[in-house]
Scaffold this motif. Structure first.
Motif, short mmCIF file in Angstrom:
data_model
loop_
_atom_site.label_atom_id
_atom_site.label_comp_id
_atom_site.label_asym_id
_atom_site.label_seq_id
_atom_site.Cartn_x
_atom_site.Cartn_y
_atom_site.Cartn_z
N LYS A 150 -31.80 16.64 43.59
CA LYS A 150 -33.08 17.36 43.66
C LYS A 150 -34.26 16.42 43.91
CE LYS A 150 -31.27 20.72 40.32
NZ LYS A 150 -30.50 21.48 41.31
N CYS A 151 -34.06 15.47 44.81
CA CYS A 151 -35.12 14.50 45.13
C CYS A 151 -36.26 15.20 45.88
CB CYS A 151 -34.55 13.36 45.97
SG CYS A 151 -35.79 12.12 46.40
N GLY A 152 -37.46 15.10 45.34
CA GLY A 152 -38.62 15.76 45.95
C GLY A 152 -38.94 15.23 47.33
N ALA A 153 -38.78 13.92 47.52
CA ALA A 153 -39.09 13.30 48.81
C ALA A 153 -38.12 13.81 49.88
CB ALA A 153 -39.01 11.78 48.70
N VAL A 154 -36.85 13.93 49.51
CA VAL A 154 -35.85 14.43 50.46
C VAL A 154 -36.08 15.92 50.72
CG1 VAL A 154 -33.38 14.86 50.82
CG2 VAL A 154 -34.13 12.71 49.78
N THR A 155 -36.35 16.67 49.66
CA THR A 155 -36.60 18.11 49.79
C THR A 155 -37.79 18.38 50.72
OG1 THR A 155 -35.76 18.45 47.55
CG2 THR A 155 -37.04 20.25 48.50
N THR A 157 -38.91 16.42 53.05
CA THR A 157 -38.56 16.04 54.43
C THR A 157 -37.70 17.12 55.08
OG1 THR A 157 -38.57 13.73 53.70
CG2 THR A 157 -37.58 14.17 55.84
N VAL A 158 -36.80 17.69 54.31
CA VAL A 158 -35.97 18.79 54.84
C VAL A 158 -36.88 19.99 55.19
CG1 VAL A 158 -34.21 20.52 54.23
CG2 VAL A 158 -33.85 18.11 53.65
N ALA A 159 -37.86 20.26 54.34
CA ALA A 159 -38.77 21.40 54.58
C ALA A 159 -39.63 21.17 55.81
CB ALA A 159 -39.65 21.61 53.34
N GLY A 160 -39.97 19.89 56.09
CA GLY A 160 -40.79 19.55 57.26
C GLY A 160 -42.24 19.92 57.07
N GLY A 161 -42.99 19.97 58.17
CA GLY A 161 -44.40 20.32 58.10
C GLY A 161 -45.30 19.11 57.93
N ALA A 171 -41.44 10.20 54.56
CA ALA A 171 -40.61 11.21 55.24
C ALA A 171 -39.99 10.66 56.52
CB ALA A 171 -41.45 12.45 55.55
N ASN A 172 -40.76 9.85 57.25
CA ASN A 172 -40.24 9.28 58.50
C ASN A 172 -39.00 8.42 58.26
OD1 ASN A 172 -42.11 10.51 60.11
ND2 ASN A 172 -43.53 8.77 60.12
N LYS A 173 -38.95 7.77 57.10
CA LYS A 173 -37.77 6.95 56.76
C LYS A 173 -36.58 7.83 56.37
CE LYS A 173 -36.85 3.23 56.29
NZ LYS A 173 -36.15 2.29 57.22
N ILE A 174 -36.86 9.03 55.88
CA ILE A 174 -35.78 9.93 55.41
C ILE A 174 -35.27 10.82 56.54
CG2 ILE A 174 -35.21 11.73 53.71
CD1 ILE A 174 -37.37 10.55 51.88
N LYS A 175 -36.11 11.05 57.56
CA LYS A 175 -35.76 11.99 58.65
C LYS A 175 -34.39 11.74 59.30
CE LYS A 175 -40.32 13.68 60.00
NZ LYS A 175 -41.48 13.48 60.90
N PRO A 176 -34.02 10.49 59.60
CA PRO A 176 -32.71 10.28 60.23
C PRO A 176 -31.55 10.81 59.38
CG PRO A 176 -34.06 8.31 60.46
CD PRO A 176 -34.79 9.23 59.52
N ALA A 177 -31.66 10.68 58.07
CA ALA A 177 -30.60 11.19 57.18
C ALA A 177 -30.54 12.71 57.24
CB ALA A 177 -30.87 10.73 55.75
N ASP A 189 -29.48 24.03 49.48
CA ASP A 189 -29.37 22.90 48.53
C ASP A 189 -28.34 21.88 49.00
OD1 ASP A 189 -31.26 24.05 46.95
OD2 ASP A 189 -29.85 24.84 45.45
N GLU A 190 -27.29 22.37 49.65
CA GLU A 190 -26.26 21.45 50.15
C GLU A 190 -26.84 20.50 51.20
OE1 GLU A 190 -21.93 22.43 50.95
OE2 GLU A 190 -22.78 24.44 50.74
N LEU A 191 -27.73 21.02 52.02
CA LEU A 191 -28.38 20.18 53.04
C LEU A 191 -29.24 19.11 52.37
CD1 LEU A 191 -29.15 19.48 55.96
CD2 LEU A 191 -30.93 21.26 55.83
N ILE A 192 -29.94 19.49 51.32
CA ILE A 192 -30.78 18.53 50.60
C ILE A 192 -29.93 17.43 49.97
CG2 ILE A 192 -32.29 18.25 48.57
CD1 ILE A 192 -33.35 21.14 49.24
N GLU A 193 -28.84 17.82 49.31
CA GLU A 193 -28.00 16.82 48.64
C GLU A 193 -27.27 15.93 49.65
OE1 GLU A 193 -28.51 16.23 45.60
OE2 GLU A 193 -29.77 18.01 45.42
N LYS A 194 -26.82 16.54 50.76
CA LYS A 194 -26.16 15.75 51.81
C LYS A 194 -27.15 14.75 52.41
CE LYS A 194 -22.71 14.95 54.70
NZ LYS A 194 -21.49 14.29 54.22
N SER A 195 -28.38 15.21 52.63
CA SER A 195 -29.41 14.33 53.17
C SER A 195 -29.70 13.19 52.21
CB SER A 195 -30.71 15.12 53.42
OG SER A 195 -30.50 16.16 54.35
N ALA A 196 -29.75 13.50 50.92
CA ALA A 196 -30.02 12.46 49.91
C ALA A 196 -28.92 11.40 49.93
CB ALA A 196 -30.13 13.08 48.53
N ASP A 197 -27.68 11.85 50.06
CA ASP A 197 -26.55 10.90 50.08
C ASP A 197 -26.60 10.02 51.32
OD1 ASP A 197 -25.83 12.19 47.80
OD2 ASP A 197 -24.09 13.22 48.63
N LEU A 198 -26.89 10.65 52.47
CA LEU A 198 -26.97 9.87 53.71
C LEU A 198 -28.18 8.93 53.70
CD1 LEU A 198 -25.95 12.67 56.26
CD2 LEU A 198 -24.62 10.63 55.66
#
Ligand SMILES: [Zn+2]
Length: 240
Positions: A150-155, A157-161, A171-177, A189-198
């Motif tokens: 439940k990382c806010g920074a990753v969440t 970045t996933v939400a965008g805007g 966010a720019n550093k997290i976008k590739p993940a 939520d799966e997308l958020i957690e997968k993004s956090a892991d990557l």
């Protein structure tokens, strides 16, 4: 004034009778939480990566089970760390999230961990320089990147805007993940957690590209590991 004094005296006397022992003994009993009788203070220098990881695993087990050790924050310990210098056994790159404090969740004390905290546990040249310092100068045998649920920074970045100020730089550093996670077809939520892991894997890759880290790894001086902290269980899960 006299009445106040009497009130305090009465309260103290009541407490004294309640605990059924001397005031000093009662204070010690109530002040020492269960499981905190052993005062932890590491004195040896850890040079083994495996031993360093085991210290973190054991500390996290204590934390998750509510059996943290008491720590030595005395002036004697502080002066010892000044006199003998610091020898942290692990470099920890971790999110700034207030629910993920490394010393607490690994149950470690003064002088144990060299911590780099930044929202989204991303690696820019500044964070990388700190990791390199921990390895090259302080000789820490273990480097870990710790992501979390439940990382806010990753969440965000996933939400965008639009992101105000300099938040977009994170966010720019997290976008590739996030982009890579999306290719797996997961959502919500799966997308958020997968993004956090990557995102942890990308941070590990950024660290691995450092010539100083490469050199230390090739000499078997350090191990570089990824992990994820689970907010509900209090447990850290290791990626490798
Ligand atoms: Zn976070």
């Amino acid at each position: 004034m006299k009445r106040n004094f009497s009130l305090v005296a009465t309260v103290l006397l009541s407490l004294f009778l309640l605990v059924g022992c001397s005031p000093t003994k009662g204070t010690q009993t109530t002040a020492a939480p269960l499981g905190a009788q052993v005062t932890y203070s590491r004195t040896e220098v850890i040079t083994s990566s495996d031993q360093a990881k085991q210290l973190l695993v054991d500390g996290n087990t204590r934390f998750a089970s509510g059996k943290i050790l008491a720590k030595d924050f005395s002036s004697t310990r502080r002066n010892d760390l000044i006199k003998n210098g610091q020898h942290p056994f692990a470099v920890v790159v971790c999110c700034s999230d207030s629910r993920v404090p490394p010393e607490e969740l690994f149950d470690q004390a003064l002088g144990d961990l060299f911590i780099i905290r930044v929202a989204g546990n991303v690696i820019t040249p500044v964070e990388l320089g700190s990791v390199e310092y921990g390895v090259e100068h302080l000789k820490s045998p273990l480097v870990i990147v710790l992501g979390h649920e439940k990382c806010g920074a990753v969440t965000a970045t996933v939400a965008g805007g639009e992101m105000p100020g300099s938040i977009g730089a994170i966010a720019n550093k997290i976008k590739p993940a996030v982009a890579k996670a999306k290719t797996t077809g997961v959502k919500g939520d799966e997308l958020i957690e997968k993004s956090a892991d990557l995102n942890v894997q990308n941070a590990l890759a950024d660290i691995s590209n450092s010539p100083i880290i490469k050199h230390a790894k090739s000499n078997n001086q350090i191990k570089l590991l990824g992990a994820k902290y689970h907010l509900d269980t209090g447990l850290v899960h290791w990626f490798n």
